[in-house]
Design a protein around this motif. Structure first.
Motif, mmCIF file in Angstrom:
data_model
loop_
_atom_site.group_PDB
_atom_site.id
_atom_site.type_symbol
_atom_site.label_atom_id
_atom_site.label_comp_id
_atom_site.label_asym_id
_atom_site.label_seq_id
_atom_site.Cartn_x
_atom_site.Cartn_y
_atom_site.Cartn_z
ATOM 1 N N PHE A 267 -4.604 -25.675 0.737
ATOM 2 C CA PHE A 267 -4.286 -25.170 2.221
ATOM 3 C C PHE A 267 -5.530 -24.612 2.982
ATOM 4 C CE2 PHE A 267 -0.355 -24.806 -0.432
ATOM 5 C CZ PHE A 267 0.458 -25.534 0.281
ATOM 6 N N HIS A 268 -6.510 -24.673 2.521
ATOM 7 C CA HIS A 268 -7.719 -24.314 3.180
ATOM 8 C C HIS A 268 -7.540 -22.863 3.666
ATOM 9 C CE1 HIS A 268 -8.566 -28.532 3.486
ATOM 10 N NE2 HIS A 268 -7.409 -28.948 3.875
ATOM 11 N N LEU A 269 -7.427 -22.149 2.631
ATOM 12 C CA LEU A 269 -7.130 -20.643 3.073
ATOM 13 C C LEU A 269 -8.453 -19.826 2.944
ATOM 14 C CD1 LEU A 269 -4.133 -19.833 0.418
ATOM 15 C CD2 LEU A 269 -4.166 -20.662 2.868
ATOM 16 N N ASN A 270 -8.719 -18.859 3.602
ATOM 17 C CA ASN A 270 -9.894 -17.900 3.571
ATOM 18 C C ASN A 270 -9.552 -16.906 2.346
ATOM 19 O OD1 ASN A 270 -8.242 -15.643 4.584
ATOM 20 N ND2 ASN A 270 -8.694 -16.124 6.681
ATOM 21 N N SER A 271 -10.607 -15.934 2.156
ATOM 22 C CA SER A 271 -10.801 -15.236 1.041
ATOM 23 C C SER A 271 -9.500 -14.348 1.086
ATOM 24 C CB SER A 271 -11.898 -14.392 0.905
ATOM 25 O OG SER A 271 -12.218 -13.529 2.054
ATOM 26 N N GLU A 272 -9.213 -13.863 2.420
ATOM 27 C CA GLU A 272 -8.056 -12.573 2.327
ATOM 28 C C GLU A 272 -6.681 -13.533 2.152
ATOM 29 O OE1 GLU A 272 -7.847 -9.313 3.150
ATOM 30 O OE2 GLU A 272 -9.719 -9.424 2.424
ATOM 31 N N GLU A 273 -6.465 -14.713 2.651
ATOM 32 C CA GLU A 273 -5.441 -15.152 2.475
ATOM 33 C C GLU A 273 -5.109 -15.761 1.086
ATOM 34 O OE1 GLU A 273 -4.566 -17.781 6.611
ATOM 35 O OE2 GLU A 273 -6.095 -18.349 5.195
ATOM 36 N N THR A 274 -6.399 -16.178 0.325
ATOM 37 C CA THR A 274 -6.290 -16.333 -1.130
ATOM 38 C C THR A 274 -5.747 -15.353 -1.906
ATOM 39 O OG1 THR A 274 -7.966 -17.950 -0.924
ATOM 40 C CG2 THR A 274 -7.833 -17.154 -3.095
ATOM 41 N N LYS A 275 -6.189 -14.083 -1.573
ATOM 42 C CA LYS A 275 -5.816 -12.777 -2.343
ATOM 43 C C LYS A 275 -4.403 -12.700 -2.241
ATOM 44 C CE LYS A 275 -7.640 -8.392 -1.553
ATOM 45 N NZ LYS A 275 -8.561 -7.430 -0.810
ATOM 46 N N ARG A 276 -3.845 -13.056 -1.155
ATOM 47 C CA ARG A 276 -2.225 -12.806 -1.248
ATOM 48 C C ARG A 276 -1.358 -13.896 -1.819
ATOM 49 N NH1 ARG A 276 -3.217 -11.627 5.431
ATOM 50 N NH2 ARG A 276 -3.761 -9.370 5.040
ATOM 51 N N VAL A 277 -1.974 -14.910 -1.915
ATOM 52 C CA VAL A 277 -1.129 -15.972 -2.875
ATOM 53 C C VAL A 277 -1.242 -15.754 -4.480
ATOM 54 C CG1 VAL A 277 -1.442 -17.596 -1.113
ATOM 55 C CG2 VAL A 277 -3.207 -17.647 -2.958
ATOM 56 N N VAL A 278 -1.810 -14.692 -4.652
ATOM 57 C CA VAL A 278 -1.977 -14.721 -6.278
ATOM 58 C C VAL A 278 -0.694 -14.354 -7.030
ATOM 59 C CG1 VAL A 278 -2.856 -13.052 -7.918
ATOM 60 C CG2 VAL A 278 -4.411 -13.767 -6.345
ATOM 61 N N PRO A 279 0.407 -13.687 -6.378
ATOM 62 C CA PRO A 279 1.677 -13.423 -7.015
ATOM 63 C C PRO A 279 2.364 -15.127 -7.350
ATOM 64 C CG PRO A 279 1.565 -11.832 -5.178
ATOM 65 C CD PRO A 279 0.555 -12.799 -5.280
ATOM 66 N N ILE A 280 2.012 -15.963 -6.260
ATOM 67 C CA ILE A 280 2.723 -17.188 -6.296
ATOM 68 C C ILE A 280 2.059 -17.947 -7.328
ATOM 69 C CG2 ILE A 280 2.914 -19.297 -5.257
ATOM 70 C CD1 ILE A 280 4.329 -17.073 -4.085
ATOM 71 N N ALA A 281 0.512 -17.943 -7.468
ATOM 72 C CA ALA A 281 -0.179 -18.689 -8.743
ATOM 73 C C ALA A 281 0.347 -18.070 -10.059
ATOM 74 C CB ALA A 281 -1.597 -18.604 -8.483
ATOM 75 N N ARG A 282 0.600 -16.775 -9.843
ATOM 76 C CA ARG A 282 0.625 -16.009 -11.403
ATOM 77 C C ARG A 282 2.189 -16.462 -11.674
ATOM 78 N NH1 ARG A 282 -0.566 -9.762 -11.883
ATOM 79 N NH2 ARG A 282 0.130 -10.296 -13.846
ATOM 80 N N SER A 283 3.154 -16.473 -10.893
ATOM 81 C CA SER A 283 4.430 -16.886 -11.177
ATOM 82 C C SER A 283 4.840 -18.469 -11.704
ATOM 83 C CB SER A 283 5.299 -17.030 -9.968
ATOM 84 O OG SER A 283 5.189 -17.725 -9.085
ATOM 85 N N LEU A 284 3.733 -19.185 -11.472
ATOM 86 C CA LEU A 284 3.500 -20.606 -11.882
ATOM 87 C C LEU A 284 2.670 -20.893 -12.938
ATOM 88 C CD1 LEU A 284 3.424 -22.659 -8.507
ATOM 89 C CD2 LEU A 284 5.298 -22.289 -9.858
ATOM 90 N N ILE A 285 2.057 -19.763 -13.698
ATOM 91 C CA ILE A 285 1.240 -19.970 -14.724
ATOM 92 C C ILE A 285 2.060 -20.288 -16.025
ATOM 93 C CG2 ILE A 285 -0.301 -18.591 -16.563
ATOM 94 C CD1 ILE A 285 -1.402 -17.065 -14.355
#
Length: 605
Positions: A219-237
């Protein structure tokens, strides 16, 4: 000659020992057991006492009126709860990132494109990559036809389906694509937005969408946006499939509730410890205070809310003010807790670090006297508060064949772990600690994300198996069991609990037998091994468990198929001989306190 009964009101069960006293001779006649009604140490216990007494009396053809005296224990209520680590709850607004993990996806691979309704495919003019959205009202056969007829300039890279039709749809497509199904709230999926779908090969797990940087790449996210998607990534681990959708002007808000600090107040000093530091630090702080007067939590935090809730519950049950309820001990255990990813499209969860806490309220003899008075009035039989549990338990434990003083016991119940030691002179030292069987069930429920505490209790009590065919299962120890008749097809390939009479109960949503087994074993060790060592250290004459030689394990949790072995193994490192008791040579590890209460009627003659 007279008939007496000892009644042990526990957190889960109420046990009775019925005896005949003739001078200084005591003969046990029967035992009774029933579920405890209400929280231990409250007036709600009375119904459970009646049921358990009746259970024992009926075995010998007696009635309540035949009893000359009843002794009840001095009960210390224990309440368990989970105080969470600091958690950022991601609040989804109209534009953000969401994730999903169904159990039956179709196809494999990763697809990125713009979300489009399947019925709108024919209206697309320009060339583009698309992710097709298939609501319930469009059947899989119709959807497959529309997708196969799509124009050449439309590159369908994946599909999001509301029904459980991922495999059926994929089987009918000319071009195989990754498909995510079981999206219950498909109306929440925004149209015209960039989507990424990933489905791993069977037996594999996600690699891109479970990685925050993988999502950032797509999604071409910047560093701040990447920080905020951590719960999504973790939910899919660990998941096999997932979908992430991003709208163009994402607005993610975060709200955090602090885990908070716990204040341990002693008679001479007090200690503060931050829950964020974990269970070991909390237990270190608890061990520093020899005589705990009260334990409090920081106001407005998870820890504060949990401990204040303990006070409110007990205040309501005992007609006291919350400020008058004192907590005398707690057990903290590191665990995990599934937290809902707010704004998800199918109830996604992410595992967050947590600290499980069991708190013990100071026993109130006046409250037990109230219970005794009500029982006396209802039964027309004198009822007395006969003594604290650990003291009575050691009397009962000494009826185990092969035991003698000096001896230590560990009473492992549902709510508390009690220990006592008796020396050659008959002097008894005892302690009550928070945390036992109920805490184990709470940890199992939390870490496995089970719907009910009753199911967690069953996971604690029974062994596991995997249904490998309609005629055989493989038990958790590797042995295979065959059946003459075919098993229910609904449990095929599932992890099941093996209950009495070969009843197989499926654990829906659980894919790994090894994970369930590990969670179960770890929970038991975290609670019972820690509390056994902690309790024995407190009753040891020197404060060192190594100075104790012989330990008898009693209580309902000592019946467990694993717990006594774990405790025996751990205590062997301290050169302690430990084994399961057999009260009166016939009761196993149960009925120690009730037996001790009945015996106390003779010693006070």
């Amino acid at each position: 000659m007279k008939y007496v009964a000892g009644v042990d009101i526990g957190n889960a069960t109420t046990e009775v020992a019925l005896a005949k006293i003739d001078g200084t001779d005591l003969t046990f006649l029967a035992s009774g057991i029933g579920p405890t009604t209400g929280i231990k140490g409250t007036l709600q216990n009375i119904s459970g006492v009646f049921m358990s007494l009746k259970n024992a009396l009926e075995k010998v053809g007696m009635d309540y009126s035949d009893l000359a005296e009843i002794r009840i224990n001095e009960a210390a209520p224990v309440i368990g709860d989970v105080a969470m680590e600091t958690i950022s709850e991601t609040v989804i607004t109209e534009s953000t990132v969401i994730g999903h993990n169904p159990s039956t996806p179709g196809g494999t691979g990763i697809g990125v494109g713009t979300s489009v309704l399947v019925t709108e495919l024919s209206k697309i003019k320009e060339a583009k990559d698309v992710i097709v959205i298939v609501p319930d009202k469009v059947g899989f056969a119709q959807a497959a036809t529309l997708m196969n007829q799509a124009k050449e300039n439309i590159n369908i890279t994946g599909a999001i389906v509301q029904a459980d039709d991922g495999v059926l749809l994929n089987n009918r497509l000319d071009k195989k694509i990754p498909i995510i199904d079981e999206v219950a709230m498909i109306e929440k999926v925004p149209l015209g937005m960039t989507c990424a779908i990933e489905v791993a090969q069977q037996g594999s797990i996600l690699s891109t969408l479970s990685n925050p940087y993988g999502i950032a790449t797509v999604f071409h996210l910047n560093s701040e946006e990447t920080k905020r998607v951590v719960p999504i990534a973790r939910s899919l681990i660990g998941a096999r499939s997932g979908v992430v959708i991003k709208t163009p002007t994402g607005d993610v808000k975060e709200r955090s509730i602090k885990a908070g600090t716990i204040n341990i107040i002693g008679l001479k000093k007090e200690v503060d410890v931050d829950v964020d530091e974990g269970a070991d630090k909390i237990m270190e702080a608890i061990s520093v205070i020899q005589d705990i007067d009260d334990i409090q939590g920081e106001t407005g935090t998870n820890a504060g809310n949990m401990l204040n809730n303990v006070r409110r519950v007990m205040a309501g049950l005992t007609n006291k003010e919350p400020k008058d309820i004192k907590i005398q001990d707690l057990l903290a255990v590191d665990t995990f807790n599934p937290q809902k990813v707010v704004g998800g499209i199918a109830d996604e969860f992410a595992l967050e670090n947590a600290v499980g806490i069991a708190a013990m309220v100071k026993s109130d003899r006046l409250q037990m006297e109230m219970i005794a008075n009500v029982l006396t009035e209802k039964l027309k039989v004198p009822v007395y508060v006969g003594g604290v549990e650990a003291d009575m338990a050691i009397k009962g434990a000494l009826t185990t064949p092969g035991t003698s003083v000096p001896l230590a016991i560990v009473d492992m119940g549902a709510g508390s772990t009690d220990a006592s030691i008796i020396n050659r002179e008959g002097k008894v030292k005892l302690v009550h600690l928070a945390g036992a069987g109920n805490m184990v069930s709470l940890l199992i429920q939390s870490e496995l994300g089970l719907d009910t505490i009753e199911l967690a209790e069953d996971v604690k009590k029974y062994t596991l198996a995997k249904v490998e065919s309609l005629f055989h299962i493989r038990h958790e120890n590797g042995t295979v069991q065959f059946f003459d008749k075919p098993l229910d097809p609904s449990i095929f390939a599932k992890v099941v609990l093996v209950k009495e009479n070969d009843e197989l109960v499926p654990l829906d949503g659980v894919e790994s037998l090894e994970k369930v087994k590990q969670v179960r074993m770890d929970a038991k060790k975290k609670v019972f091994v820690r509390n056994a060592i902690r309790s024995l250290a407190k009753v040891s004459p020197t404060g060192n468990p190594r100075d104790i030689q012989f330990v008898v394990m009693v209580g309902g949790s000592a019946l467990d198929f694993e717990i006594p072995n774990f405790v025996t193994d751990a205590l062997a490192d301290y050169d302690i001989v430990a084994g399961r008791g057999n009260i009166r040579g016939c009761e196993g590890p149960r009925n120690a306190v009730a037996t001790g209460l009945a015996m106390a009627c003779v010693t006070e003659e």
